[in-house]
Design a protein around this motif. Structure first.
Motif, short mmCIF file in Angstrom:
data_model
loop_
_atom_site.label_atom_id
_atom_site.label_comp_id
_atom_site.label_asym_id
_atom_site.label_seq_id
_atom_site.Cartn_x
_atom_site.Cartn_y
_atom_site.Cartn_z
N SER A 130 0.81 -1.23 0.00
CA SER A 130 0.00 0.00 0.00
C SER A 130 0.84 1.27 0.00
CB SER A 130 -0.95 0.00 1.20
OG SER A 130 -1.84 -1.09 1.13
N THR A 131 1.92 1.27 -0.77
CA THR A 131 2.78 2.45 -0.90
C THR A 131 2.83 2.87 -2.37
OG1 THR A 131 4.76 1.09 -1.23
CG2 THR A 131 4.24 1.75 1.05
N ILE A 132 3.37 4.07 -2.61
CA ILE A 132 3.58 4.48 -3.99
C ILE A 132 4.57 3.55 -4.68
CG2 ILE A 132 2.98 6.88 -3.60
CD1 ILE A 132 5.96 7.54 -3.66
N HIS A 133 5.41 2.91 -3.91
CA HIS A 133 6.40 2.00 -4.48
C HIS A 133 5.74 0.73 -5.00
CE1 HIS A 133 8.43 4.44 -1.32
NE2 HIS A 133 9.09 4.79 -2.40
N SER A 134 4.83 0.17 -4.22
CA SER A 134 4.13 -1.04 -4.68
C SER A 134 3.24 -0.71 -5.88
CB SER A 134 3.32 -1.67 -3.55
OG SER A 134 2.34 -0.78 -3.07
N SER A 135 2.63 0.46 -5.87
CA SER A 135 1.79 0.86 -7.00
C SER A 135 2.62 1.05 -8.26
CB SER A 135 1.05 2.17 -6.65
OG SER A 135 0.23 2.58 -7.70
N TYR A 136 3.78 1.66 -8.11
CA TYR A 136 4.66 1.88 -9.26
C TYR A 136 5.09 0.54 -9.87
CZ TYR A 136 8.74 3.44 -11.95
OH TYR A 136 9.64 3.68 -12.96
N ILE A 137 5.48 -0.40 -9.02
CA ILE A 137 5.92 -1.70 -9.51
C ILE A 137 4.76 -2.46 -10.16
CG2 ILE A 137 6.88 -3.94 -8.86
CD1 ILE A 137 8.85 -1.52 -8.88
N ALA A 138 3.57 -2.37 -9.57
CA ALA A 138 2.41 -3.05 -10.14
C ALA A 138 2.12 -2.56 -11.55
CB ALA A 138 1.20 -2.84 -9.25
N SER A 140 4.45 -1.38 -13.58
CA SER A 140 5.66 -1.44 -14.40
C SER A 140 5.76 -2.68 -15.28
CB SER A 140 6.90 -1.38 -13.49
OG SER A 140 7.08 -2.62 -12.80
N GLY A 141 4.99 -3.68 -14.94
CA GLY A 141 5.10 -4.95 -15.66
C GLY A 141 5.96 -5.98 -14.95
N ALA A 142 6.67 -5.57 -13.90
CA ALA A 142 7.43 -6.52 -13.09
C ALA A 142 6.48 -7.31 -12.18
CB ALA A 142 8.46 -5.78 -12.25
N THR A 143 7.00 -8.36 -11.57
CA THR A 143 6.22 -9.15 -10.62
C THR A 143 6.37 -8.56 -9.23
OG1 THR A 143 6.52 -11.17 -11.93
CG2 THR A 143 5.87 -11.43 -9.62
N LEU A 144 5.29 -8.05 -8.69
CA LEU A 144 5.32 -7.39 -7.38
C LEU A 144 5.12 -8.41 -6.25
CD1 LEU A 144 5.12 -4.88 -5.47
CD2 LEU A 144 2.67 -4.85 -6.00
N VAL A 145 6.00 -8.31 -5.23
CA VAL A 145 5.83 -9.07 -3.99
C VAL A 145 5.76 -8.04 -2.87
CG1 VAL A 145 6.74 -10.85 -2.48
CG2 VAL A 145 7.17 -10.99 -4.93
N GLU A 146 4.64 -8.01 -2.14
CA GLU A 146 4.43 -6.98 -1.11
C GLU A 146 4.73 -7.53 0.28
OE1 GLU A 146 1.02 -4.03 -2.58
OE2 GLU A 146 0.33 -6.10 -2.39
N PHE A 147 5.23 -6.64 1.14
CA PHE A 147 5.57 -6.98 2.52
C PHE A 147 5.01 -5.92 3.46
CE2 PHE A 147 8.60 -9.21 -0.09
CZ PHE A 147 8.75 -10.44 0.55
N PRO A 148 4.73 -6.28 4.72
CA PRO A 148 4.17 -5.31 5.66
C PRO A 148 5.07 -4.11 5.93
CG PRO A 148 3.82 -7.54 6.45
CD PRO A 148 4.74 -7.64 5.28
N ALA A 153 10.85 -5.95 2.89
CA ALA A 153 11.05 -5.91 1.44
C ALA A 153 12.54 -5.98 1.10
CB ALA A 153 10.42 -4.65 0.86
N VAL A 154 13.34 -5.21 1.84
CA VAL A 154 14.79 -5.24 1.60
C VAL A 154 15.35 -6.62 1.96
CG1 VAL A 154 17.00 -4.27 2.32
CG2 VAL A 154 15.04 -2.76 1.93
N ALA A 155 14.86 -7.21 3.04
CA ALA A 155 15.32 -8.54 3.43
C ALA A 155 15.03 -9.57 2.33
CB ALA A 155 14.66 -8.97 4.73
N ALA A 156 13.91 -9.40 1.63
CA ALA A 156 13.57 -10.32 0.55
C ALA A 156 14.58 -10.24 -0.58
CB ALA A 156 12.17 -10.02 0.03
N ALA A 157 15.08 -9.02 -0.86
CA ALA A 157 16.12 -8.88 -1.88
C ALA A 157 17.44 -9.48 -1.40
CB ALA A 157 16.30 -7.41 -2.23
N VAL A 164 15.02 -7.76 -6.52
CA VAL A 164 15.38 -6.43 -6.01
C VAL A 164 14.29 -5.94 -5.07
CG1 VAL A 164 16.73 -5.76 -8.07
CG2 VAL A 164 14.26 -5.28 -7.99
N ALA A 165 14.60 -4.87 -4.34
CA ALA A 165 13.61 -4.15 -3.55
C ALA A 165 13.52 -2.72 -4.07
CB ALA A 165 13.98 -4.15 -2.07
#
Length: 239
Positions: A130-138, A140-148, A153-157, A164-165
């Protein structure tokens, strides 16, 4: 962002009028340098210092409430506090659900980080929900993985759960610097958003006006720029 639209339904539960003697300001406490918990276990950061200064300018008595990011707008609409200062960028979608003051940071840049400069920014991208970052990625055509949280998110990268995060450049800079070379920026910073503002219920025009005036006064006397350069030391955009 989907959660923001669903949250609109909670507006019916809100009292609709700001009449408290004490204004309750909500923040996440997990997004340095905007807001975080310091070594003494207290809320700290740019927005905490700014919020206290705005309340002083406006002649308001304010207290702070810590709330998880993914429920921060629903709890505002439910009347559990009166305003949000949590690194929340002003966007058209959020503006349909809540109201905003003028921005108290200029539009900032966001960036990708990963464990390799060749990491695929169009592959699997981690971002805070629910951030501008998740919206931007959604979009962009990339596969978005969201975290609380952005930390998750950085840990996932880091651990390979995502390529990437994607988050605010200012937030990522100290993390990359402290990673000992494990993390690196990928590509150029990307400007998105309209700047960060105080989020309020649509019905609280009086409170919005008081905080708007205080932000304007701090822009005019230079004290807002002083706080920005204090908390974002690497040549941040100022007013």
């Amino acid at each position: 962002m989907r959660n923001l639209i669903l949250a609109a339904g909670l507006a019916l539960a809100a009292s609709g009028a700001w009449a408290q003697d004490t204004v309750r300001l909500a923040t996440e406490g997990a997004y340095p340098p905007y807001n975080f918990i310091n070594d003494q276990g207290e809320l700290d950061g740019f927005e905490i210092e700014l919020g206290n200064a705005l309340c002083e300018h406006a002649g308001l008595t304010c207290t702070w409430v810590q709330n998880d990011w993914d429920s921060i707008i629903p709890n505002l609409l439910a009347g559990n506090y009166d305003a949000i200062m949590a690194g929340m960028n002003i966007t058209d979608e959020r503006d349909k659900v809540i109201d905003f003051t003028q921005n108290y940071t200029p539009p900032a840049t966001s960036a990708y980080v990963g464990t390799s400069p060749d990491a695929d920014t169009m592959g699997t991208v981690a971002a805070q929900v629910s951030t501008i970052h998740s919206s931007y990625i959604a979009d962009s055509g990339a596969t978005l993985v969201e975290f609380p949280t952005a930390d998750e998110a950085v840990a996932a990268a880091r651990n390979g759960e995502a390529d990437v995060a994607f988050a605010d450049y200012d937030y990522l800079t100290p993390i990359v610097a402290a990673s000992g070379g494990e993390l690196t920026f990928i590509g150029d910073p990307i400007p998105i958003g309209r700047g960060v503002g105080v989020g309020l219920r649509e019905s609280d025009a009086e409170l919005r006006g008081k905080l708007d005036d205080a932000i304007g006064a701090m822009k005019a006397d230079g004290s807002l720029n002083e706080l920005i350069t204090k908390w974002f030391p690497e040549n941040p955009p100022t007013f």
